[in-house]
Design an enzyme around this catalytic site. Structure first.
Site, short mmCIF file in Angstrom:
data_model
loop_
_atom_site.label_atom_id
_atom_site.label_comp_id
_atom_site.label_asym_id
_atom_site.label_seq_id
_atom_site.Cartn_x
_atom_site.Cartn_y
_atom_site.Cartn_z
N ASP A 177 -62.47 28.34 42.63
CA ASP A 177 -63.56 27.75 41.20
C ASP A 177 -64.96 27.11 42.27
O ASP A 177 -63.80 26.40 43.94
CB ASP A 177 -62.48 26.90 40.70
N ASP A 237 -68.69 30.48 37.87
CA ASP A 237 -68.66 30.11 39.15
C ASP A 237 -67.32 29.55 39.53
O ASP A 237 -66.29 28.93 40.22
CB ASP A 237 -69.13 28.62 38.79
N GLU A 238 -66.07 30.67 38.96
CA GLU A 238 -64.37 30.94 38.64
C GLU A 238 -64.27 31.75 38.00
O GLU A 238 -64.73 32.46 37.54
CB GLU A 238 -63.76 29.47 37.93
#
Length: 442
Positions: A9, A112-113
């Protein structure tokens, strides 16, 4: 054998990526991550919700999703930067590319993860990988920290290599959560930040997860958490040891079962590498000023038109059609309302989307018992299509046939013009060189 799952993350992704871009363009500027700062757009245009915050901003009690105006009251010197989705997409691609250099068993769950299944990477030569992919990597004293971390047992050393490569090559940091399933890996990555690795295996649940507030349990929304607190469940551990039958009676079978099993650490260990096609297309925008009954006629149509055209462009790009038009609005007190209607024939045409969206919004706002009768103001508008298909079963409309007819006429006219030119050229050649100078081919 238990699987080893990573959840990677990016720390404060939007703010970190904005900071990295600014530093790339001007190495002498202040790093947004070191001062109270947020990503939230421009207050004047009402795109004023905090979407990401720095750690110094968090110390002022600034929360994600709160209005910029509220955040600035808490911290008058707060630095606000606008969203930059082009930059976010670039850094997201670079981030995922690095993860894929370790394994293809990857499930990207947001910009974003991502989850990684790294079970098979126990014997990976991390030194060779980093020497090949990180130009500055070497066994020199300045890399003493990463060299020391690489000596740790698997999978801690692998997480260290991933964090180091992203930090060195891209300029931002990530957290890595490690466990035997996705739920616990996700929970672990949310522990202390930034640039950290955390484990959360089954034998660590009681000490690391159970003391946390029930609202910290992944998948437990605010309303569910409030309801649980109302029956005396304040921590994840209390939910884990609560009678599951009573939980279901309070929350319903599905939610009660999820809370009980998740609090006890049960979750899927399958990292899904397939990409699902979009199930709907939509776009929404925050208005520059509130829309009321007074300015509805002048301000609403251009907004709906622009949203409809945006949705139409994306659908035409992907060659899909939608059979249900939907709209949503958000009021000045942040309540959301939506409406939808099935249309006679699936479409991706901007005019059709616009016309049906305006009907839905008109009924919601200006119809009998509409929101405007209650004096409500609108600050956000959205338009979308779902129930998608590829157009194979679309029924031809009058307009379709008119378009086909017009195309046929154009083709006929073009053919006539071409034949006239050929006849004129043939006549000219015969006049100059005689009738036998040219013959038609068969």
């Amino acid at each position: 054998m238990s699987r080893i799952i990573f959840h990677v993350d990016v720390n404060s992704a939007f703010l970190s990526w904005s900071a990295v871009k600014r530093l790339t363009e001007d190495p002498g500027c202040v790093d947004l991550r070191t001062i109270p700062s947020v990503v939230g757009g421009d207050v004047k245009t009402r795109h004023g919700i905090v979407t990401a915050k720095s750690i110094p901003a968090k110390k002022y009690g600034i929360q994600t999703a709160e209005p910029i105006a509220s955040a600035m009251k808490k911290c008058p010197k707060l630095v606000v930067v606008s969203s930059d989705f082009h930059t976010y997409k670039e850094y997201s691609h670079a981030f995922i590319d690095i993860l894929r250099s370790y394994t293809d068993i990857l499930e990207q769950v947001s910009i974003d993860e991502a989850f990684l299944d790294v079970t098979s990477l126990k014997n990976m030569d991390l030194y060779s990988h980093l020497r090949e992919n990180v130009p500055s990597f070497s066994k020199e004293p300045e890399n003493a920290q990463i060299l020391e971390e690489l000596k740790k047992p698997f999978p801690i050393n692998l997480a260290a290599a991933i964090r180091y490569e992203i930090r060195t090559n891209l300029g931002f940091t990530v957290n890595v959560g490690i466990s035997s399933n996705k739920l616990l890996a996700k929970m672990a990555s949310d522990f202390t930040k930034p640039d950290r690795t955390h484990t959360l295996f089954f034998d660590e649940i009681k000490t690391k997860m159970w003391p946390l507030d029930i609202g910290d349990l992944f998948g437990c929304g605010k309303k569910t958490a409030d309801r649980l607190r109302g029956i005396g469940i304040r921590t994840i551990g209390e939910a884990a040891t609560y009678d599951p039958v009573l939980l279901k009676s309070q929350l319903g079978d599905r939610t009660g079962e999820y809370i009980y099993s998740s609090a006890n650490g049960y979750g899927s260990d399958i990292v899904n590498t397939t990409h699902e096609d979009a199930k709907s297309y939509s776009n929404e925008t925050t208005t520059s000023s509130d829309i009321t009954s007074e300015n509805y006629d002048s301000d609403m149509p251009p907004i709906v038109r622009k949203l409809s055209e945006s949705v139409s462009r994306r659908m035409k790009r992907d060659n899909v059609y939608g059979g249900t038009v939907s709209i949503c609005v958000k009021t000045s007190d942040f309540k959301r309302f939506s409406r939808q209607m099935k249309i006679a024939d699936s479409t991706n045409d901007a005019d059709v989307i616009y016309e049906n969206a305006m009907i839905l919004i008109g009924n919601l706002l200006t119809g009998e018992n509409g929101l405007f009768e209650e004096g409500i103001h609108i600050r956000l508008v959205g338009v979308g299509l779902d129930h998608l298909d590829d157009g194979s079963y679309r029924q031809g409309t009058l307009f379709d046939w008119v378009n086909i007819y017009q195309e046929d006429i154009k083709k006929e006219k073009a053919a006539e013009e071409k034949n006239k030119k050929l006849d004129a050229m043939e006549e000219m050649i015969k006049n100059r060189y005689g009738d036998g100078a040219i013959k038609k081919g068969f």
